[in-house]
Design a protein around this motif. Structure first.
Motif, PDB file in Angstrom:
ATOM      1  N   TYR A 165      40.992  37.847  32.950  1.00 59.37           N
ATOM      2  CA  TYR A 165      40.121  37.606  33.936  1.00 59.37           C
ATOM      3  C   TYR A 165      38.616  37.030  33.385  1.00 59.37           C
ATOM      4  O   TYR A 165      38.159  36.098  33.940  1.00 59.37           O
ATOM      5  N   LEU A 223      38.335  44.545  41.334  1.00 56.71           N
ATOM      6  CA  LEU A 223      39.253  43.693  40.335  1.00 56.71           C
ATOM      7  C   LEU A 223      40.488  43.782  40.986  1.00 56.71           C
ATOM      8  O   LEU A 223      41.349  43.198  40.840  1.00 56.71           O
ATOM      9  N   HIS A 269      37.640  33.034  34.041  1.00 60.18           N
ATOM     10  CA  HIS A 269      36.357  32.797  34.930  1.00 60.18           C
ATOM     11  C   HIS A 269      35.213  32.409  33.999  1.00 60.18           C
ATOM     12  O   HIS A 269      34.277  32.258  34.336  1.00 60.18           O
ATOM     13  N   LEU A 294      42.836  40.963  41.886  1.00 61.26           N
ATOM     14  CA  LEU A 294      44.020  40.744  41.229  1.00 61.26           C
ATOM     15  C   LEU A 294      45.550  41.353  41.434  1.00 61.26           C
ATOM     16  O   LEU A 294      46.606  40.846  41.036  1.00 61.26           O
ATOM     17  N   ASP A 339      44.789  42.298  31.799  1.00 57.55           N
ATOM     18  CA  ASP A 339      44.282  41.671  33.032  1.00 57.55           C
ATOM     19  C   ASP A 339      42.807  41.387  32.899  1.00 57.55           C
ATOM     20  O   ASP A 339      42.397  40.555  33.408  1.00 57.55           O
TER      21      ASP A 339
END
Length: 237
Positions: free
Chosen positions: A11, A29, A15, A33, A7
């Motif tokens: 991310y 986060l 991004h 998420l 993850d």
């Protein structure tokens, strides 16, 4: 993107975070998420181990420039710890990489780079002339990596960095006399001279002949190489 089972890394990619950018905190986060804090901490530790992020107290998590070296080094160190013969296999790969990318990389060297190569040869020879003589490991590593410093291929760079890390960690497979080391650095001098005068093929031939000096004889036991081994220690070269 589902193939990227992290993850944190997902991310960063989604991004388009750039080197130097700071990531949100783990707690932030987790909320954004919908992923548990414990899972994100595991992902963060993997990313840190691979050199993809840097975690500092008070300043948080910062994205790093991509480098294949940490991942390659960790994997190869593990492989060679399992079976010393893997070093021989990796040495063959390293040889193919240096010879295969030589003509792409070496013409990019600058006059300052060539001067640095000659300086490394001089320092190595000085070490070999000490009493007792000192194996010039750092000079050897820097000399070979110098030829590929301008090559824009992070996987080549990473594999070569991994080779020297493993070489240092498991460098106990060849009993090398002082004459051997001097012969190695004679070839290094020849390589530098050839490149300096634009004879890139001559430099490549010298590299190939130099690599032919290696005789691989795996030890039964693992033994770390000293920081400053003297001639007579068992080493990889």
């Amino acid at each position: 993107m589902t193939a990227l089972n992290s993850d944190i890394l997902r991310y960063i990619v989604e991004h388009q975070a750039q080197p130097g950018d700071r990531l949100p905190t783990i707690t932030e986060l987790s909320r954004e998420l919908g992923v548990s804090v414990s899972k994100l901490r595991e992902d963060l530790e993997v990313a840190r181990t691979l050199g993809l992020v840097q975690v500092k107290p008070r300043t948080g998590t910062q994205v790093q420039e991509f480098s294949f070296g940490p991942a390659a080094t960790l994997s190869v160190l593990y492989a060679v710890a399992l079976d010393r013969s893997y070093f021989h296999d990796f040495t063959l790969l390293r040889k193919s990489i240096e010879l295969g990318f030589w003509h792409q990389a070496v013409p990019q060297l600058t006059p300052d780079d060539i001067a640095a190569l000659r300086g490394l040869v001089a320092r190595a020879c000085d070490k070999l002339n000490l009493h007792p003589a000192v194996v010039p490991f750092e000079e050897h590593r820097s000399f070979h990596l110098m030829f590929f410093k301008h090559l824009e291929n992070p996987f080549v760079q990473g594999l070569l960095e991994a080779y020297w890390a493993v070489y240092q960690a498991f460098g106990v497979s060849l009993y090398a006399e002082l004459a051997y080391h001097r012969q190695v650095w004679d070839y290094h001098q020849l390589m530098a001279d050839c490149v300096a005068r634009g004879d890139f093929e001559g430099g490549r031939r010298a590299l190939e002949e130099h690599m032919g000096l290696l005789r691989y004889t795996p030890d039964k036991e693992q033994m770390p190489i000293p920081d400053r081994p003297s001639i007579g220690h068992r080493i990889f070269e």
